[in-house]
Design a protein around this motif. Structure first.
Motif, PDB file in Angstrom:
ATOM      1  N   THR A 231       1.057  -1.194   0.047  1.00 50.65           N
ATOM      2  CA  THR A 231       0.011   0.063  -0.073  1.00 50.65           C
ATOM      3  C   THR A 231       0.836   1.236  -0.131  1.00 50.65           C
ATOM      4  N   LEU A 232       1.874   1.300   0.789  1.00 51.01           N
ATOM      5  CA  LEU A 232       2.800   2.265   0.806  1.00 51.01           C
ATOM      6  C   LEU A 232       3.328   2.561  -0.418  1.00 51.01           C
ATOM      7  N   TYR A 233       3.974   1.506  -1.010  1.00 50.72           N
ATOM      8  CA  TYR A 233       4.718   1.718  -2.416  1.00 50.72           C
ATOM      9  C   TYR A 233       3.586   2.306  -3.291  1.00 50.72           C
ATOM     10  N   ALA A 234       2.546   1.602  -3.359  1.00 49.58           N
ATOM     11  CA  ALA A 234       1.453   1.848  -4.418  1.00 49.58           C
ATOM     12  C   ALA A 234       1.107   3.439  -4.150  1.00 49.58           C
ATOM     13  N   LYS A 235       0.847   3.977  -3.292  1.00 49.81           N
ATOM     14  CA  LYS A 235       0.295   5.400  -2.859  1.00 49.81           C
ATOM     15  C   LYS A 235       1.544   6.381  -3.326  1.00 49.81           C
ATOM     16  N   THR A 236       2.709   5.802  -2.998  1.00 48.75           N
ATOM     17  CA  THR A 236       3.737   6.699  -3.541  1.00 48.75           C
ATOM     18  C   THR A 236       4.084   6.852  -5.066  1.00 48.75           C
ATOM     19  N   ILE A 237       3.878   5.773  -5.770  1.00 46.57           N
ATOM     20  CA  ILE A 237       3.960   6.002  -7.309  1.00 46.57           C
ATOM     21  C   ILE A 237       2.817   6.502  -7.965  1.00 46.57           C
ATOM     22  N   GLY A 238       1.846   6.234  -7.260  1.00 44.98           N
ATOM     23  CA  GLY A 238       0.357   6.883  -7.692  1.00 44.98           C
ATOM     24  C   GLY A 238      -0.559   5.887  -8.172  1.00 44.98           C
ATOM     25  N   LEU A 239      -0.706   4.401  -7.514  1.00 48.45           N
ATOM     26  CA  LEU A 239      -1.664   3.580  -7.915  1.00 48.45           C
ATOM     27  C   LEU A 239      -2.624   3.726  -6.816  1.00 48.45           C
ATOM     28  N   HIS A 240      -3.508   4.409  -6.833  1.00 47.58           N
ATOM     29  CA  HIS A 240      -4.307   4.910  -5.841  1.00 47.58           C
ATOM     30  C   HIS A 240      -5.884   4.046  -5.735  1.00 47.58           C
ATOM     31  N   ASP A 241      -6.216   3.188  -6.663  1.00 43.65           N
ATOM     32  CA  ASP A 241      -7.526   2.560  -6.861  1.00 43.65           C
ATOM     33  C   ASP A 241      -7.421   1.183  -6.703  1.00 43.65           C
ATOM     34  N   TYR A 242      -6.149   0.572  -6.509  1.00 45.84           N
ATOM     35  CA  TYR A 242      -6.100  -0.814  -6.349  1.00 45.84           C
ATOM     36  C   TYR A 242      -6.199  -1.328  -5.078  1.00 45.84           C
ATOM     37  N   THR A 243      -7.000  -2.338  -4.941  1.00 43.59           N
ATOM     38  CA  THR A 243      -7.494  -2.868  -3.735  1.00 43.59           C
ATOM     39  C   THR A 243      -6.937  -4.444  -3.525  1.00 43.59           C
ATOM     40  N   LEU A 244      -6.025  -4.744  -2.706  1.00 42.97           N
ATOM     41  CA  LEU A 244      -5.593  -6.150  -2.391  1.00 42.97           C
ATOM     42  C   LEU A 244      -6.635  -6.940  -2.432  1.00 42.97           C
ATOM     43  N   PRO A 245      -6.658  -8.129  -2.837  1.00 41.39           N
ATOM     44  CA  PRO A 245      -7.996  -9.129  -2.495  1.00 41.39           C
ATOM     45  C   PRO A 245      -8.093  -9.677  -0.977  1.00 41.39           C
ATOM     46  N   ASP A 246      -8.944  -9.690  -0.721  1.00 39.38           N
ATOM     47  CA  ASP A 246      -9.369 -10.187   0.294  1.00 39.38           C
ATOM     48  C   ASP A 246      -9.839 -11.600   0.399  1.00 39.38           C
ATOM     49  N   ILE A 247      -8.877 -12.508   0.636  1.00 37.11           N
ATOM     50  CA  ILE A 247      -8.949 -13.927   0.398  1.00 37.11           C
ATOM     51  C   ILE A 247     -10.281 -14.586   1.106  1.00 37.11           C
ATOM     52  N   GLU A 248     -10.175 -14.136   2.381  1.00 36.81           N
ATOM     53  CA  GLU A 248     -11.146 -14.716   3.073  1.00 36.81           C
ATOM     54  C   GLU A 248     -12.756 -14.345   2.556  1.00 36.81           C
ATOM     55  N   ALA A 249     -12.804 -13.110   2.152  1.00 35.76           N
ATOM     56  CA  ALA A 249     -14.103 -12.622   1.532  1.00 35.76           C
ATOM     57  C   ALA A 249     -14.452 -13.279   0.365  1.00 35.76           C
ATOM     58  N   LEU A 250     -13.315 -13.535  -0.663  1.00 36.63           N
ATOM     59  CA  LEU A 250     -13.501 -14.535  -1.698  1.00 36.63           C
ATOM     60  C   LEU A 250     -13.605 -15.920  -1.459  1.00 36.63           C
ATOM     61  N   SER A 251     -13.206 -16.558  -0.451  1.00 32.53           N
ATOM     62  CA  SER A 251     -13.329 -17.819  -0.067  1.00 32.53           C
ATOM     63  C   SER A 251     -14.923 -17.883   0.170  1.00 32.53           C
ATOM     64  N   LYS A 252     -15.507 -16.992   1.171  1.00 27.93           N
ATOM     65  CA  LYS A 252     -16.952 -17.211   1.334  1.00 27.93           C
ATOM     66  C   LYS A 252     -17.700 -16.810   0.025  1.00 27.93           C
ATOM     67  N   LEU A 253     -17.239 -16.060  -0.904  1.00 28.04           N
ATOM     68  CA  LEU A 253     -17.923 -16.078  -2.245  1.00 28.04           C
ATOM     69  C   LEU A 253     -18.044 -17.276  -3.026  1.00 28.04           C
ATOM     70  N   SER A 254     -16.947 -17.950  -2.996  1.00 32.35           N
ATOM     71  CA  SER A 254     -16.807 -19.240  -3.758  1.00 32.35           C
ATOM     72  C   SER A 254     -17.197 -20.550  -3.042  1.00 32.35           C
ATOM     73  N   ARG A 255     -17.218 -20.117  -1.782  1.00 37.63           N
ATOM     74  CA  ARG A 255     -17.474 -21.762  -1.295  1.00 37.63           C
ATOM     75  C   ARG A 255     -18.817 -22.488  -1.410  1.00 37.63           C
ATOM     76  N   VAL A 256     -19.837 -21.534  -2.031  1.00 38.62           N
ATOM     77  CA  VAL A 256     -21.042 -22.198  -2.354  1.00 38.62           C
ATOM     78  C   VAL A 256     -20.649 -23.132  -3.734  1.00 38.62           C
ATOM     79  N   TYR A 257     -19.684 -23.110  -4.448  1.00 39.43           N
ATOM     80  CA  TYR A 257     -19.292 -23.673  -5.787  1.00 39.43           C
ATOM     81  C   TYR A 257     -18.141 -24.652  -5.622  1.00 39.43           C
ATOM     82  N   PHE A 258     -17.528 -23.913  -4.762  1.00 42.19           N
ATOM     83  CA  PHE A 258     -15.820 -24.720  -4.756  1.00 42.19           C
ATOM     84  C   PHE A 258     -15.731 -25.223  -3.229  1.00 42.19           C
TER      85      PHE A 258
END
Length: 502
Positions: free
Chosen positions: A347-374
């Motif tokens: 996050t620190l490096y991204a903000k410094t170079i100007g990457l403002h809109d990128y969000t790192l994936p929340d793997i736990e949230a993604l696991s809850k999203l996919s557990r219905v299928y996977f």
């Protein structure tokens, strides 16, 4: 980063086979000698397999530590042919490219220097990732040794790395230096490489002058590598990169579909013949690609480590009550600190170079999203992430097309994830999803299928943009990469237009 199959021992005896009266001997997987600190002083360690920029940045970081590490060139079709020539016929596409790339590199050294095979075996070694699960990735070390032996480099040393150590070929811990002082800086280099790669895919499709982005990225490499080699402040280096990237003139109101690339890690990430130059091809066809950075795979590895560790504790809890396990608590704390530290640096490096809109994936949230299928207990490949990314794209309108790229016959991705994806797309008929395999051959068919899926994506991007009102005055800020509004629209042009109308 990957878990090792160090507990699995290779066959130690020859098996005589008789086909049509001709006696043949099965190839024997032999274990090379251990690697000592004395060996390291005189040995050049070869590595590779990340993006081109990241391999170069990591080499610069290791050079600052006075370590003899050399990044291999990017694998190409010649590497693939070399891997086919010396590897067995049961390998998957990344193995042909990566194994063949190492053999080709050693053969070129032999041609250029006149060194004997024995001298090369003595002077060089190779370090790579390894894994387990229902994937040929767990057999990579064996494939390397077989190909190297058949190519005349018998006894060449190959090491695999885990979270905190490098192992010899028999699974014992190697004396190859992997102290925190050594690997922290290369990890920073990988994170910075991820960030610059993400920005390059955001900027290059909209450049006014063709090639301007690549020139700016090369200047960024020079700036960051100089900081790494000379222990300079990385934040200051990234701020200088920010100024270089801001010089690239852009027309960001061009209507271009966004394409999320997921799938088998190496096939989706590599930037060359290994996936038919998919990222550049998409840009040439008028699209903007969303790559999967290495940090996403690292976050998945940390999540998997925690998930399966917690399952082990649940089993133990059934047999024990009212006890406090200090080692378990310590492991939880260390794992969480590792995750927080990596995310904080990113996050620190991204903000410094100007990457403002990128969000790192929340793997736990993604696991809850996919557990219905996977089933989350299914290991191997990218786990539930392929399914999760498609669902994420559908629910949050992230991309107009999701491409899952994988090696030919990749079991975790083709047999497991693709089967589940068919169920997902039946529940969401509007989803634009393409599963496509790479084999090192058949590029025309690969490109044709991508173009057909892109046609639908382009229509969606156009409809999304034209549904918005275009203001009379367009401020210059929309063409600056530093202006990165985040909203419910998928396409960059639509996002910018929508932000102006709010």
């Amino acid at each position: 980063m990957m878990s090792s199959c160090s507990n699995i021992k290779p066959p130690q005896s020859n098996i005589d086979l008789n086909y049509l009266g001709t006696q043949k001997t099965q190839w024997r997987d032999t274990i090379n000698r251990d690697f000592t600190k004395k060996d390291q002083k005189d040995t050049v360690i070869l590595f590779g397999g990340m993006t081109i920029l990241q391999d170069r940045l990591v080499m610069a970081a290791l050079e600052a530590k006075k370590e003899k590490y050399v990044a291999l060139p990017n694998p190409d079709f010649e590497s693939f042919r070399t891997g086919k020539a010396y590897g067995n016929r049961g390998q998957c596409n990344p193995t042909y490219f990566t194994v063949g790339n190492l053999v080709k590199y050693l053969q070129n050294i032999q041609k250029e220097t006149g060194m004997s095979s024995e001298e090369i075996v003595q002077k060089y070694a190779y370090v790579t990732a390894n894994g387990c699960g229902p994937c040929r990735f767990g057999m990579y070390i064996t494939e390397y040794r077989k190909a190297l032996t058949d190519a005349g480099f018998e006894g060449f040393r190959v090491f695999s790395f885990e979270h905190n150590k490098i192992t010899n070929e028999d699974g014992s811990e190697s004396e190859l230096n992997l102290s925190p002082a050594l690997y922290i800086t290369p990890i920073k280099a990988v994170l910075i490489g991820d960030i610059i790669n993400i920005l390059s895919h955001k900027i290059r499709p909209y450049e006014v002058e063709k090639g301007a982005t690549d020139k700016a990225i090369e200047k960024c490499y020079d700036i960051v590598s100089d900081a790494l080699k000379n222990n300079k402040n990385l934040l200051f280096a990234l701020w200088k990169c920010r100024k270089e990237l801001a010089k690239v003139k852009l027309d960001r109101l061009q209507i271009k579909p966004k394409v999320m690339i997921v799938g088998e890690f190496w096939a989706a990430m590599t930037e060359g013949d290994g996936n038919y130059n998919l990222h550049r091809f998409l840009e040439a066809e008028g699209a903007e690609s969303i790559p999967q950075p290495i940090i996403n795979r690292l976050m998945l590895s940390i999540w998997e480590s925690t998930y399966f560790f917690n399952k082990e504790l649940d089993i133990e809890d059934e047999a024990k009550t009212n006890y406090f396990d200090f080692s378990s608590t310590k492991r939880r704390i260390i794992t969480k600190l590792l995750e927080v530290t990596i995310k904080s640096y990113f996050t620190l490096y991204a903000k410094t170079i100007g990457l403002h809109d990128y969000t790192l994936p929340d793997i736990e949230a993604l696991s809850k999203l996919s557990r219905v299928y996977f089933p989350l207990d299914a290991e191997g490949g990218e786990g539930h992430m392929e399914v999760a990314h498609l669902l994420e794209s559908i629910h949050h309108n992230i991309a107009h097309l999701v491409i899952s790229v994988k090696p030919f016959g990749c079991m975790p991705s083709s047999a497991v994830s693709d089967g589940i994806q068919s169920l997902v797309t039946s529940h969401y008929p509007s989803a634009n999803f393409l599963s496509i395999e790479t084999s090192g051959e058949g590029a025309a068919n690969f490109y044709s299928r991508v173009q057909m899926a892109l046609f639908k994506a382009k229509q969606s991007a156009k409809e999304e943009f034209e549904a918005l009102e275009t203001p009379e005055h367009i401020p210059e800020k929309v063409h600056n990469y530093l202006y990165q509004p985040k909203n419910e629209k998928a396409g960059t042009a639509a996002q910018l237009l929508y932000s102006l109308n709010m």
